[in-house]
Scaffold this active site. Structure first.
Site, PDB file in Angstrom:
ATOM      1  N   GLU A 350       5.801   6.028  -3.762  1.00 55.94           N
ATOM      2  CA  GLU A 350       7.013   5.477  -3.146  1.00 55.94           C
ATOM      3  C   GLU A 350       7.473   6.298  -1.938  1.00 55.94           C
ATOM      4  OE1 GLU A 350       9.742   5.110  -6.406  1.00 55.94           O
ATOM      5  OE2 GLU A 350       8.589   3.538  -7.388  1.00 55.94           O
ATOM      6  N   GLU A 452       2.047  -2.858 -10.723  1.00 53.51           N
ATOM      7  CA  GLU A 452       3.041  -2.691 -11.798  1.00 53.51           C
ATOM      8  C   GLU A 452       3.796  -3.998 -12.043  1.00 53.51           C
ATOM      9  OE1 GLU A 452       5.585   0.691 -11.100  1.00 53.51           O
ATOM     10  OE2 GLU A 452       3.974   1.869 -10.187  1.00 53.51           O
TER      11      GLU A 452
END
Length: 577
Positions: A350, A452
């Protein structure tokens, strides 16, 4: 065929009306245009779909169809090459631009594209749709001065009535917005599904022609051929928790379904080094042994994380030199331990939304990728972000910004392996936006994985999951899908697939239905007079059983692999009795 606009001559993109069979009914649909370009061009290309329902899309009829949005001044201008475009100037608010009223139909998918430029500098520009239910972002572009950049996006038609297209940019100080070749193309739900079916035939399946011959090479007619797919070449996996080690119910549910996994937390920094310089890999090692014993492939998640909240507690307030030393130790401890045991690494998780490690150590995130690549050249290294396909409001990780991050990596000298990781944590999905985002990202020519995937617990959760899977799997750019549904007795992160007795929830049924739907089981055909059977098969491994009275033992078996070829020609296989 894409053509430039020149001298006000209309050189339209060729559109093909395609015939599909969808749910037993014939569907005539304009072929979906997957095209996107990252090139900033001297002149814009013609509008996709000749503009669709947009009025005066090439601004060849003055300002007809266009009005001022807010207090901006709008006008047309003409380039040296004779191309006419629309300009919004004297802007004092981000949404001061030009707009057009369109009519939206409920249960319709809309794709939007436009070519944008700004008077100076660079600016993030979003195409917005004002509806009775609020303003909807549909797609982003990084507009530049001196050349034209393409914007692509989409939105769901969830009502019937008028709506207003306009453009927005927070860069308002003396910045003019220019636009041209604006397109809004509607598709019915049947047409959208027809595009998906066509994509499956082109990208996930191949035409196969099997011929059965005897030991002398003579064709055998009227032989029965039974085909069973034993494995799929499209990877589908699911995250797992450490409970898999001891819970047989969890094992019995998980093992038959998935051949690819990622550990929910057990490889993360806070789990493997709960105290400084005190490694604890007992759970990760035990889970690795578990998946290796069952030939389940593993993604490595993750080496470091830019979000301060996701660091080990002891590392959150380390001074700069000690934090840099701790990060070095983390890499040297984790990566060699699992080198050649994972197929992917999420390296610096991220790093578009967060930058704590960068800000504290002074090391650009590219440094971590270079380090990981030097330590494990066999694994594919991933960027891993949320919001890119889930949330049209997310400007930080928009598809355009994701491509810019990749370009930054290359500019700073990273030439190792790189994959596009899209987490896929959805609330209410915008299916046309997902497709347009994938169109944009696919131009990087890098592997795209959904890493995910889940849908938050809400009404229509299972229906949303089904729609998302249909869009992701059928997009030609996507190379794998990972669910993020590791079982925990106290409940899952966002989406459970089973209850605590491992009975499927509706979301679990969706996953099972999806996985059954992309595999062939029990196909039965009969050879023609030349010994041939022709069919279209999903890519993967098959067991083929052939039965005929002329065969010595009345039946024999072959193993075949069906893979995507370099062209669209039919794969021909000869099976000898």
């Amino acid at each position: 065929m894409n053509t430039f606009k020149r001298d006000n001559v209309l050189c339209h993109i060729l559109l093909y009306s395609c015939f599909f069979l969808c749910a037993g009914f014939p569907v005539y649909a304009i072929e979906y245009d997957y095209h996107f370009t990252t090139k900033c061009l001297e002149e814009p290309l013609n509008p996709q779909y000749s503009g669709g329902i947009a009025k005066n899309p090439e601004i060849n009829d003055g300002l007809n169809g266009w009005t001022s949005f807010g207090s901006s001044k709008i006008e047309t201008r003409t380039s040296k090459q004779g191309n006419t475009f629309i300009v919004a100037s004297h802007r004092t608010q981000p949404n001061h631009s030009f707009s057009q009223i369109i009519h939206v139909e409920k249960d319709t998918m809309y794709t939007i594209s436009a070519w944008l430029q700004v008077s100076h500098g660079n600016a993030d520009v979003v195409a917005m749709i004002r509806t009775p239910n609020g303003d909807i972002p549909t797609g982003w572009a990084i507009a530049k001065s001196g050349c034209w950049s393409m914007l692509k996006g989409g939105f769901n038609g969830n009502f019937s009535g008028p709506a207003e297209l306009y453009f927005e940019s927070k860069d308002i100080s003396s910045v003019e917005l220019w636009a041209d070749s604006i397109s809004i193309q509607p598709f019915t739900l049947l047409e959208w599904k027809a595009h998906q079916d066509q994509s499956i035939e082109k990208t996930r399946k191949s035409k196969v022609k099997l011929q059965v011959v005897d030991h002398q090479g003579q064709p055998i007619s009227n032989a029965t051929i039974m085909m069973k797919q034993t494995s799929s070449s499209f990877p589908i996996g699911n995250a797992m928790s450490y409970h898999i080690l001891t819970n047989t119910g969890y094992q019995d549910w998980y093992n038959p379904r998935f051949s690819l996994t990622v550990f929910e937390n057990e490889m993360k920094w806070w789990e493997t080094e709960p105290l400084p310089n005190k490694d604890d890999y007992h759970l990760a090692d035990a889970m690795l042994q578990y998946v290796q014993n069952r030939s389940i492939l593993l993604r490595g998640h993750n080496i470091v994380w830019e979000n301060r909240d996701m660091l080990p507690q002891w590392a959150k307030d380390l001074p700069r030199p000690l934090l840099a030393t701790a990060i070095e130790r983390r890499f040297n401890s984790l990566v060699p331990r699992y080198r050649d045991k994972v197929i992917h690494w999420d390296v610096d998780n991220e790093n578009m939304h967060f930058s704590y490690l960068e800000s504290q150590t002074g090391e650009n995130t590219v440094y971590y990728y270079k380090k990981a690549y030097d330590m494990d050249k066999g694994a594919l290294l991933f960027l891993n972000e949320w919001g890119t396909i889930e949330n049209p409001n997310d400007i930080v990780a928009s598809p355009a910004k994701y491509l810019a991050k990749i370009e930054e990596f290359r500019t700073l000298g990273y030439n190792g392996t790189l994959g596009i990781g899209l987490q896929g944590h959805f609330d209410t999905p915008t299916i046309p936006y997902i497709r347009s985002a994938l169109d944009i990202l696919a131009t990087a020519n890098l592997p795209i994985w959904i890493t995910e995937l889940d849908v938050s617990n809400r009404p229509l959760q299972a229906d949303y999951l089904r729609d998302i899977l249909g869009e992701l799997y059928t997009h030609p750019g996507v190379q794998g899908i990972m669910f993020w549904s590791p079982w925990q007795p106290q409940g899952c992160f966002k989406m459970c697939l089973t209850d605590n007795d491992f009975n499927n929830l509706p979301t679990g049924d969706v996953v099972d239905d999806f996985m059954r739907g992309i595999n062939h089981q029990g196909l039965i055909s009969t050879t023609n007079h030349d010994g041939y059977v022709e069919t279209s098969l999903y890519h993967g491994d098959y067991e083929v059983i052939i039965k005929h009275s002329a065969i010595k033992h009345q039946s024999f078996a072959h193993k075949i692999n069906v893979a995507k070829g370099k062209d669209s020609s039919t794969l021909i296989m000869k099976l000898s009795a």
